[in-house]
Design a protein around this motif. Structure first.
Motif, short mmCIF file in Angstrom:
data_model
loop_
_atom_site.label_atom_id
_atom_site.label_comp_id
_atom_site.label_asym_id
_atom_site.label_seq_id
_atom_site.Cartn_x
_atom_site.Cartn_y
_atom_site.Cartn_z
N ASP A 18 12.89 21.00 -20.26
CA ASP A 18 14.15 21.59 -19.80
C ASP A 18 13.81 22.82 -18.96
O ASP A 18 13.28 23.80 -19.47
N LEU A 113 11.55 17.99 -24.10
CA LEU A 113 12.59 16.98 -24.24
C LEU A 113 12.09 15.73 -24.94
O LEU A 113 12.85 14.76 -25.09
N ASP A 191 15.35 13.08 -12.60
CA ASP A 191 16.69 13.64 -12.81
C ASP A 191 17.38 14.06 -11.52
O ASP A 191 18.47 14.64 -11.58
N VAL A 216 17.89 10.19 -15.30
CA VAL A 216 18.13 10.82 -16.60
C VAL A 216 18.91 12.10 -16.35
O VAL A 216 18.68 12.80 -15.36
N PRO A 219 19.28 18.54 -18.95
CA PRO A 219 19.99 19.19 -20.06
C PRO A 219 21.11 20.12 -19.65
O PRO A 219 22.11 20.24 -20.37
N TYR A 222 24.74 18.72 -19.76
CA TYR A 222 25.30 18.11 -20.96
C TYR A 222 26.65 18.70 -21.38
O TYR A 222 27.44 18.04 -22.04
N ASP A 245 20.96 9.32 -20.99
CA ASP A 245 21.25 10.68 -21.46
C ASP A 245 19.97 11.48 -21.70
O ASP A 245 19.93 12.68 -21.45
N THR A 246 18.94 10.83 -22.22
CA THR A 246 17.67 11.49 -22.50
C THR A 246 16.53 10.56 -22.15
O THR A 246 16.68 9.33 -22.14
N GLN A 248 14.02 9.87 -23.96
CA GLN A 248 13.60 9.09 -25.11
C GLN A 248 14.43 7.81 -25.29
O GLN A 248 14.06 6.94 -26.07
#
Length: 262
Positions: A18, A113, A191, A216, A219, A222, A245-246, A248
């Motif tokens: 982030d 992240l 991103d 993606v 952060p 959000y 969203d993330t 992962q």
């Protein structure tokens, strides 16, 4: 899908770490400093600049916002005495800290992240992975090696290739991953619009390979659902096949889904 036949290349800033309180904070500090304290860009204004798809390099983005501020005051660029190397040095003094050997700046406060175990999961699934980032090599290795503990990794950084959306660095990453067979699909996750444009440009150069752009959400976006939706639509509009969203959420099963189109 045979998972051994997929490669994932990761951007770093906004994906692995982030940077809302580090790179972006240093960018805002730099613009404020070089506009004599008269203008500090908001996160939304930084997003608007980056949505143009040309300002992946935060030093150049800082310079551009300084120029645009003074142009709005009816001062042409040719009349602005702005030393780019001085701007870079100021940015780095905020981001890395005043001592280039022992970093104490904003970089030390960056939330991660994901955890190293995420990459273990990819490896166990037979999925190759590497990194292509516009960050400096020192900054990228700081997070990947020192903080995540990743070793023997494939990384193409700022010093190694032209800036995005030029696809050269992405192609170099694939070459280092020894994935020259065009039958191996490549996913690039980032991103920004520049990241997605990079995949598009790689696809235009190597038409015999499957290229998949995955967005993606960073952060800092959000907080508000309308901002998330707008940001996702921006990435889709640039050509992203999926927006997560993330990072992962890009699991081996999700990778298989994206590659097979199921």
């Amino acid at each position: 899908m045979n998972r051994a036949n997929a490669i994932v290349v990761f951007d770093i800033d906004g994906v692995i770490r982030d940077v809302g309180g580090s790179y972006r904070r240093a960018l805002a500090d730099t613009v404020e400093h070089f506009t004599n304290g008269c203008y500090r860009p908001s996160p939304q204004e930084i997003d608007a600049l980056k949505s143009e798809g040309l300002w992946n390099n935060d030093w150049e983005a800082s310079q551009e916002l300084v120029y645009r501020y003074f142009e709005a005051q009816d001062t042409p660029r040719s009349a602005i005495a702005l030393d780019y190397q001085e701007l870079v040095a100021f940015f780095q003094s905020r981001y890395r800290g005043a001592d280039p050997e022992h970093w104490t700046g904003y970089i030390c406060q960056e939330p991660l992240l994901l955890e190293a175990q995420y990459f273990d999961g990819l490896t166990k699934a037979g999925i190759g992975w590497g990194f292509f980032s516009g960050a400096t090599r020192a900054s990228a290795t700081y997070v990947l090696q020192k903080r995540l503990g990743l070793q023997n990794l494939v990384l193409v950084a700022m010093e190694d290739a032209p800036g995005k959306p030029d696809p050269t660095g992405l192609l170099q990453t694939i070459h280092q991953l020894d994935a020259q067979s065009p039958s191996i699909p490549v996913l690039y996750i980032g991103d920004t619009i520049a990241d997605i444009y990079t995949v598009n440009n790689a696809a235009a150069m190597q038409t015999d390979r499957r290229w998949i752009g995955v967005g993606v959400l960073p952060p800092h976006i959000y907080a508000a659902k309308d901002q998330k939706d707008a940001y996702a639509e921006m990435l889709y509009g640039a050509g992203a096949i999926a927006v997560l969203d993330t990072v992962q959420a890009l699991t081996p099963d999700k990778i298989a889904q994206l590659v097979t189109g199921e």
